[in-house]
Design a protein around this motif. Structure first.
Motif, mmCIF file in Angstrom:
data_model
loop_
_atom_site.group_PDB
_atom_site.id
_atom_site.type_symbol
_atom_site.label_atom_id
_atom_site.label_comp_id
_atom_site.label_asym_id
_atom_site.label_seq_id
_atom_site.Cartn_x
_atom_site.Cartn_y
_atom_site.Cartn_z
ATOM 1 N N LEU A 136 0.808 -1.218 0.000
ATOM 2 C CA LEU A 136 0.000 0.000 0.000
ATOM 3 C C LEU A 136 0.844 1.272 0.000
ATOM 4 N N PHE A 137 2.165 1.156 0.173
ATOM 5 C CA PHE A 137 3.000 2.350 0.271
ATOM 6 C C PHE A 137 2.909 3.243 -0.968
ATOM 7 N N PRO A 138 3.034 2.718 -2.212
ATOM 8 C CA PRO A 138 2.891 3.593 -3.386
ATOM 9 C C PRO A 138 1.518 4.259 -3.463
ATOM 10 N N ALA A 139 0.465 3.499 -3.149
ATOM 11 C CA ALA A 139 -0.883 4.063 -3.208
ATOM 12 C C ALA A 139 -1.070 5.165 -2.169
ATOM 13 N N LEU A 140 -0.557 4.958 -0.966
ATOM 14 C CA LEU A 140 -0.691 5.972 0.083
ATOM 15 C C LEU A 140 0.051 7.250 -0.288
ATOM 16 N N LEU A 141 1.230 7.115 -0.897
ATOM 17 C CA LEU A 141 1.969 8.296 -1.333
ATOM 18 C C LEU A 141 1.158 9.117 -2.332
ATOM 19 N N VAL A 142 0.609 8.440 -3.336
ATOM 20 C CA VAL A 142 -0.138 9.144 -4.379
ATOM 21 C C VAL A 142 -1.437 9.725 -3.817
ATOM 22 N N ILE A 143 -2.091 9.024 -2.884
ATOM 23 C CA ILE A 143 -3.331 9.544 -2.285
ATOM 24 C C ILE A 143 -3.072 10.862 -1.564
ATOM 25 N N VAL A 144 -2.012 10.903 -0.761
ATOM 26 C CA VAL A 144 -1.697 12.125 -0.016
ATOM 27 C C VAL A 144 -1.377 13.267 -0.968
ATOM 28 N N ILE A 145 -0.546 12.989 -1.977
ATOM 29 C CA ILE A 145 -0.164 14.033 -2.927
ATOM 30 C C ILE A 145 -1.364 14.492 -3.741
ATOM 31 N N MET A 146 -2.226 13.564 -4.141
ATOM 32 C CA MET A 146 -3.376 13.925 -4.973
ATOM 33 C C MET A 146 -4.332 14.851 -4.238
ATOM 34 N N PHE A 147 -4.774 14.459 -3.051
ATOM 35 C CA PHE A 147 -5.747 15.288 -2.340
ATOM 36 C C PHE A 147 -5.127 16.614 -1.893
ATOM 37 N N SER A 148 -3.871 16.600 -1.486
ATOM 38 C CA SER A 148 -3.225 17.853 -1.085
ATOM 39 C C SER A 148 -3.118 18.813 -2.264
ATOM 40 N N SER A 149 -2.693 18.304 -3.418
ATOM 41 C CA SER A 149 -2.534 19.161 -4.595
ATOM 42 C C SER A 149 -3.881 19.693 -5.090
ATOM 43 N N LEU A 150 -4.886 18.818 -5.129
ATOM 44 C CA LEU A 150 -6.204 19.250 -5.590
ATOM 45 C C LEU A 150 -6.779 20.350 -4.687
ATOM 46 N N LEU A 151 -6.733 20.118 -3.392
ATOM 47 C CA LEU A 151 -7.328 21.076 -2.461
ATOM 48 C C LEU A 151 -6.527 22.378 -2.407
ATOM 49 N N LEU A 152 -5.206 22.284 -2.418
ATOM 50 C CA LEU A 152 -4.395 23.496 -2.384
ATOM 51 C C LEU A 152 -4.569 24.316 -3.661
ATOM 52 N N GLY A 153 -4.566 23.637 -4.814
ATOM 53 C CA GLY A 153 -4.756 24.358 -6.073
ATOM 54 C C GLY A 153 -6.090 25.079 -6.125
ATOM 55 N N THR A 154 -7.151 24.400 -5.715
ATOM 56 C CA THR A 154 -8.474 25.028 -5.708
ATOM 57 C C THR A 154 -8.548 26.169 -4.707
ATOM 58 N N THR A 155 -8.012 25.959 -3.511
ATOM 59 C CA THR A 155 -8.093 26.975 -2.461
ATOM 60 C C THR A 155 -7.310 28.228 -2.832
ATOM 61 N N LEU A 156 -6.116 28.063 -3.403
ATOM 62 C CA LEU A 156 -5.309 29.228 -3.770
ATOM 63 C C LEU A 156 -5.976 30.059 -4.864
ATOM 64 N N VAL A 157 -6.560 29.379 -5.848
ATOM 65 C CA VAL A 157 -7.252 30.111 -6.918
ATOM 66 C C VAL A 157 -8.475 30.827 -6.368
ATOM 67 N N MET A 158 -9.225 30.165 -5.482
ATOM 68 C CA MET A 158 -10.405 30.795 -4.890
ATOM 69 C C MET A 158 -10.015 31.997 -4.029
#
Length: 220
Positions: free
Chosen positions: A1-23
């Motif tokens: 699960l290590f590769p999946a956990l890495l990508v999950i953390v990066i995906m949600f962090s990037s999505l939320l940060l990108g949306t929040t900064l633009v807003m």
């Protein structure tokens, strides 16, 4: 699960940060004034992207640093894994920024980011096995950026594969980032034209009202 956990953390962090900064930028009082500055519109896109990326790089460094305490053998894999996570973070950041430009309120933008991340996660095979879906959907999910990033990290982590062996998947991720950047530039240009048009209409309306008031105040 290590590769999946890495990508999950990066995906949600990037999505939320990108949306929040633009807003945050769209709701800023200086947002309209920035459009009239003699600066390229891509400068604002790149600045938001770099801000998000700096935060994600710090997060990647912390996660990989902590993983060394539990998986001491991965120290030789850290540079290629960090590169893959960097490219994946760029793709998810541009996705989050695109959502920020599409939606008006911050609440709906954040909800859309979480929904998009959940869809990519459910279509990745981490939660539900892809063998249970139809072959057509399985072929589509192969181009899921989550699946591509996890696949590359898994091959590097378990099979010690060099980047030359996974260049096609890396090229697809880079292509996603390039296409999303162009789409965001188009949305930024469309938003600029709409704001300028609204500003000019508001200016002409106020100017017309002042003229009517001045005419009404003139002695007959």
């Amino acid at each position: 699960l290590f590769p999946a956990l890495l990508v999950i953390v990066i995906m949600f962090s990037s999505l939320l940060l990108g949306t929040t900064l633009v807003m945050m930028e769209k709701n800023s009082p200086a947002f309209l004034r920035n459009f009239f500055l003699p600066i390229r519109k891509t400068t604002f896109i790149i600045s938001t992207y770099l801000t998000n990326l700096i935060l994600i790089i710090v997060q990647i460094a912390i996660i990989l640093g902590i993983s060394l305490f539990f998986l001491k053998d991965i120290i030789t894999f850290l540079p290629p894994i960090a590169l893959v996570l960097f490219i994946a973070a760029s793709v998810f950041t541009f996705l989050g920024m695109g959502i920020g430009y599409l939606f008006v309120s911050e609440e709906t933008g954040v909800l859309a980011s979480i929904s998009l991340g959940s869809i990519l996660l459910f279509l990745s095979g981490v939660i539900l096995p892809l063998e249970t879906v139809s072959p057509a959907i399985r072929e589509v999910t192969a181009f899921n950026p989550f699946v591509l990033a996890e696949k590359i990290i898994r091959q590097i982590f378990f099979f010690n594969a060099p980047l030359a062996d996974v260049w096609l998947d890396l090229a697809i991720l880079l292509g996603y980032a390039a296409v999303l950047f162009l789409l965001i530039a188009v949305m930024e240009s469309a938003l600029h034209q709409r704001l300028v048009s609204r500003f000019m209409k508001h200016f002409h309306r106020e100017h017309r009202q002042k003229e009517l008031q001045q005419r009404a105040a003139e002695p007959k």
